[in-house]
Design a protein around this motif. Sequence first.
Motif, mmCIF file in Angstrom:
data_model
loop_
_atom_site.group_PDB
_atom_site.id
_atom_site.type_symbol
_atom_site.label_atom_id
_atom_site.label_comp_id
_atom_site.label_asym_id
_atom_site.label_seq_id
_atom_site.Cartn_x
_atom_site.Cartn_y
_atom_site.Cartn_z
ATOM 1 N N PRO A 274 1.010 -1.284 0.086
ATOM 2 C CA PRO A 274 -0.102 0.119 -0.027
ATOM 3 C C PRO A 274 0.709 1.181 0.031
ATOM 4 C CG PRO A 274 0.222 -0.883 2.127
ATOM 5 C CD PRO A 274 0.911 -1.859 1.287
ATOM 6 N N THR A 275 0.330 2.621 -0.342
ATOM 7 C CA THR A 275 0.937 3.612 0.179
ATOM 8 C C THR A 275 0.406 4.243 1.377
ATOM 9 O OG1 THR A 275 -0.551 5.136 -1.337
ATOM 10 C CG2 THR A 275 1.760 4.178 -2.258
ATOM 11 N N ARG A 276 1.028 5.147 2.064
ATOM 12 C CA ARG A 276 0.324 5.707 3.273
ATOM 13 C C ARG A 276 0.247 7.320 2.940
ATOM 14 N NH1 ARG A 276 3.374 2.564 8.374
ATOM 15 N NH2 ARG A 276 2.191 0.739 8.228
ATOM 16 N N GLU A 277 -0.713 7.796 3.013
ATOM 17 C CA GLU A 277 -0.872 9.369 2.850
ATOM 18 C C GLU A 277 -1.082 10.090 4.038
ATOM 19 O OE1 GLU A 277 0.015 10.139 -0.394
ATOM 20 O OE2 GLU A 277 -0.157 7.994 -0.731
ATOM 21 N N SER B 196 -1.424 -6.121 1.348
ATOM 22 C CA SER B 196 -0.353 -6.775 2.169
ATOM 23 C C SER B 196 0.902 -6.769 1.622
ATOM 24 C CB SER B 196 -0.980 -8.307 2.427
ATOM 25 O OG SER B 196 -0.851 -8.999 1.290
ATOM 26 N N GLY B 197 0.805 -6.789 0.083
ATOM 27 C CA GLY B 197 2.109 -6.705 -0.585
ATOM 28 C C GLY B 197 2.721 -8.085 -0.947
ATOM 29 N N LYS B 198 1.679 -9.005 -0.733
ATOM 30 C CA LYS B 198 2.154 -10.662 -0.969
ATOM 31 C C LYS B 198 2.512 -10.856 -2.219
ATOM 32 C CE LYS B 198 0.595 -12.426 3.593
ATOM 33 N NZ LYS B 198 -0.693 -13.360 4.272
ATOM 34 N N MET B 199 1.335 -10.345 -3.124
ATOM 35 C CA MET B 199 1.275 -10.864 -4.616
ATOM 36 C C MET B 199 2.586 -10.209 -5.221
ATOM 37 S SD MET B 199 -0.519 -12.269 -6.923
ATOM 38 C CE MET B 199 0.958 -13.123 -7.437
ATOM 39 N N ALA B 200 2.917 -8.831 -4.841
ATOM 40 C CA ALA B 200 4.261 -8.163 -5.412
ATOM 41 C C ALA B 200 5.446 -8.830 -4.937
ATOM 42 C CB ALA B 200 4.300 -6.549 -5.188
ATOM 43 N N LEU C 88 12.505 -3.824 -6.732
ATOM 44 C CA LEU C 88 11.059 -3.794 -6.191
ATOM 45 C C LEU C 88 10.856 -2.509 -5.500
ATOM 46 C CD1 LEU C 88 8.389 -5.280 -5.112
ATOM 47 C CD2 LEU C 88 9.736 -6.281 -3.102
ATOM 48 N N VAL C 89 9.729 -1.644 -5.794
ATOM 49 C CA VAL C 89 9.499 -0.481 -5.013
ATOM 50 C C VAL C 89 8.477 -0.639 -3.954
ATOM 51 C CG1 VAL C 89 8.981 1.932 -5.188
ATOM 52 C CG2 VAL C 89 10.487 1.036 -6.867
ATOM 53 N N SER C 90 8.638 -0.817 -2.834
ATOM 54 C CA SER C 90 7.714 -1.214 -1.757
ATOM 55 C C SER C 90 7.286 -0.123 -0.739
ATOM 56 C CB SER C 90 8.224 -2.440 -1.144
ATOM 57 O OG SER C 90 7.231 -2.790 -0.236
ATOM 58 N N GLY C 91 5.793 -0.190 -0.644
ATOM 59 C CA GLY C 91 5.216 0.310 0.213
ATOM 60 C C GLY C 91 5.273 -0.197 1.521
ATOM 61 N N PRO C 92 4.848 0.148 2.795
ATOM 62 C CA PRO C 92 4.820 -0.403 4.185
ATOM 63 C C PRO C 92 4.307 -1.747 4.034
ATOM 64 C CG PRO C 92 4.232 1.967 4.349
ATOM 65 C CD PRO C 92 4.138 1.581 2.790
ATOM 66 N N VAL C 93 5.093 -2.893 4.333
ATOM 67 C CA VAL C 93 4.403 -3.963 4.435
ATOM 68 C C VAL C 93 5.569 -4.837 5.604
ATOM 69 C CG1 VAL C 93 3.986 -4.218 1.878
ATOM 70 C CG2 VAL C 93 6.040 -5.042 2.835
ATOM 71 N N ARG D 29 17.898 -11.816 -3.384
ATOM 72 C CA ARG D 29 18.592 -11.591 -4.731
ATOM 73 C C ARG D 29 17.604 -10.270 -5.385
ATOM 74 N NH1 ARG D 29 18.593 -17.594 -5.898
ATOM 75 N NH2 ARG D 29 16.782 -17.480 -4.101
ATOM 76 N N VAL D 30 16.770 -9.776 -4.416
ATOM 77 C CA VAL D 30 15.974 -8.543 -5.042
ATOM 78 C C VAL D 30 16.392 -7.347 -4.471
ATOM 79 C CG1 VAL D 30 13.471 -7.438 -4.875
ATOM 80 C CG2 VAL D 30 13.968 -10.079 -5.352
ATOM 81 N N SER D 31 16.561 -6.309 -5.399
ATOM 82 C CA SER D 31 16.728 -4.932 -5.029
ATOM 83 C C SER D 31 15.497 -4.235 -4.589
ATOM 84 C CB SER D 31 17.473 -4.190 -5.898
ATOM 85 O OG SER D 31 17.697 -2.891 -5.731
ATOM 86 N N CYS D 32 15.501 -3.757 -3.263
ATOM 87 C CA CYS D 32 14.143 -3.186 -3.016
ATOM 88 C C CYS D 32 14.236 -1.621 -2.466
ATOM 89 C CB CYS D 32 13.770 -4.005 -1.651
ATOM 90 S SG CYS D 32 12.124 -3.371 -1.051
ATOM 91 N N LEU D 33 13.696 -0.804 -2.704
ATOM 92 C CA LEU D 33 13.409 0.646 -2.392
ATOM 93 C C LEU D 33 12.074 0.845 -1.608
ATOM 94 C CD1 LEU D 33 14.528 2.310 -5.752
ATOM 95 C CD2 LEU D 33 15.991 1.743 -3.903
ATOM 96 N N PHE D 34 12.248 1.123 -0.399
ATOM 97 C CA PHE D 34 11.220 1.428 0.398
ATOM 98 C C PHE D 34 10.483 2.786 0.424
ATOM 99 C CE2 PHE D 34 12.977 -2.273 2.358
ATOM 100 C CZ PHE D 34 11.776 -3.215 2.457
ATOM 101 N N VAL D 35 9.332 3.134 0.097
ATOM 102 C CA VAL D 35 8.714 4.401 0.222
ATOM 103 C C VAL D 35 7.358 4.293 1.176
ATOM 104 C CG1 VAL D 35 9.315 4.831 -2.188
ATOM 105 C CG2 VAL D 35 7.258 3.728 -1.818
ATOM 106 N N ASP D 36 6.929 5.437 1.388
ATOM 107 C CA ASP D 36 5.631 5.519 2.094
ATOM 108 C C ASP D 36 4.504 6.089 0.792
ATOM 109 O OD1 ASP D 36 6.056 4.809 4.890
ATOM 110 O OD2 ASP D 36 7.274 6.578 4.856
#
Length: 414
Positions: A202-205, A218-222, A238-243, A250-257
Amino acid sequence: MPTETLATLANKRILLGMTGGIAAYKCAELTRLLTKAGATVKVVMTAAATEFMTPLTMQALSGHKVHLDLLDADAEAGMGHIELARWPDLVLVAPASADFMARLASGQADDLLTTLLLATPAPVALAPAMNQGMWSKPGTQANLTTLREQGIHLFGPDSGIQACGDTGPGRMQEPEALAASCASLFPTNMLSGRHLLITGGPTREAIDPVRYISNHSSGKMAYALAEEAVLAGARVTLVSGPVNLAVPDRVSCLFVDSAQQMLAACEQVLDQQDMVDAFIGVAAVADYRVAQVSEQKIKKQDEEMVLRLVRNPDILATVAERQERPFMVGFAAETENLLAHAGNKVRRKKLDLIFANDASATFNSDAAAAVALWPMTGEDKLAQQSLGPATKSFLARQMLTLISERLLQREAND
């Protein structure tokens, strides 16, 4: 051996179990071949195996500590044998002695290797190695039948001159043949050389420093798609919202809100010189954000509070408008008129493919089903294909297969 033969071993995790037998010397070359092909190899040795090969040799070749004891005090503090059982994509026992096959067939778990094989969810393969007389005995053949019925793969044995001087079946296959057999158990690296950019969660506003607007994703599918894409040979960002999920290896991940942060992170990746082949927008991005975020916590005062919301950027549509756009894949989580809404989204956002599913059934679930829709060449109609229901990991494999096929088709038409 041609490199292409072992291509599917790239990024794979192989647990090599060694039992007692002179054929154990072949495991040195086998380990070298597997690691050269891009696999990560960890070794488990029985006590008898250490009489033929030293753990130090296998540690040097694999680059990892060799596991020997079931009751290892340091490892067991964190249930080490269970963690090790969950680690591999494949467990290969080579050599597999007659005694070991008998203990495995009867379900014994009296050492580390048999315990791992009972606990692992990974496929298991055996490379038998024994005297030809032992191989031909009814008891050994009965054990062999039992193991096959349990779904265990058998690699070999070969026939020929044996260490004892006998001639006949029972020789362990050569390392090149065993490596090729391991590779054959994995699907073709359909995404080899591809770079996938996936958004998830998800994203958080923000409303104020302690409150926000969000959703149930939940982010499970991504995360399942990211994990399966790596196994299919892709490089994944992977650009991920809060999960509450661990980033797949072996996945490069960038976390965002927020949605704005997610778009900025995606554009940062897309602006790099390394081309993105496919953009897969799985994230449940908030459509609106609060127009004015309070710098301090809003105190409870009136019976009602009105928040003014403004539209967030449309990440899928923005990426689809880029001059050198990647293959565009969207997701549509709907509560009604599933196909109509998803089809409209394909046309409106100029997508190459979309996966539509029931929002009430997929959020926070480990299983899902979806309908894939994509434009038909030269026609104003959409093709469709049903996927699942299945676990999200299995569903992800189906989705990636379709993405690979459609991506190749688009490249052929360009």
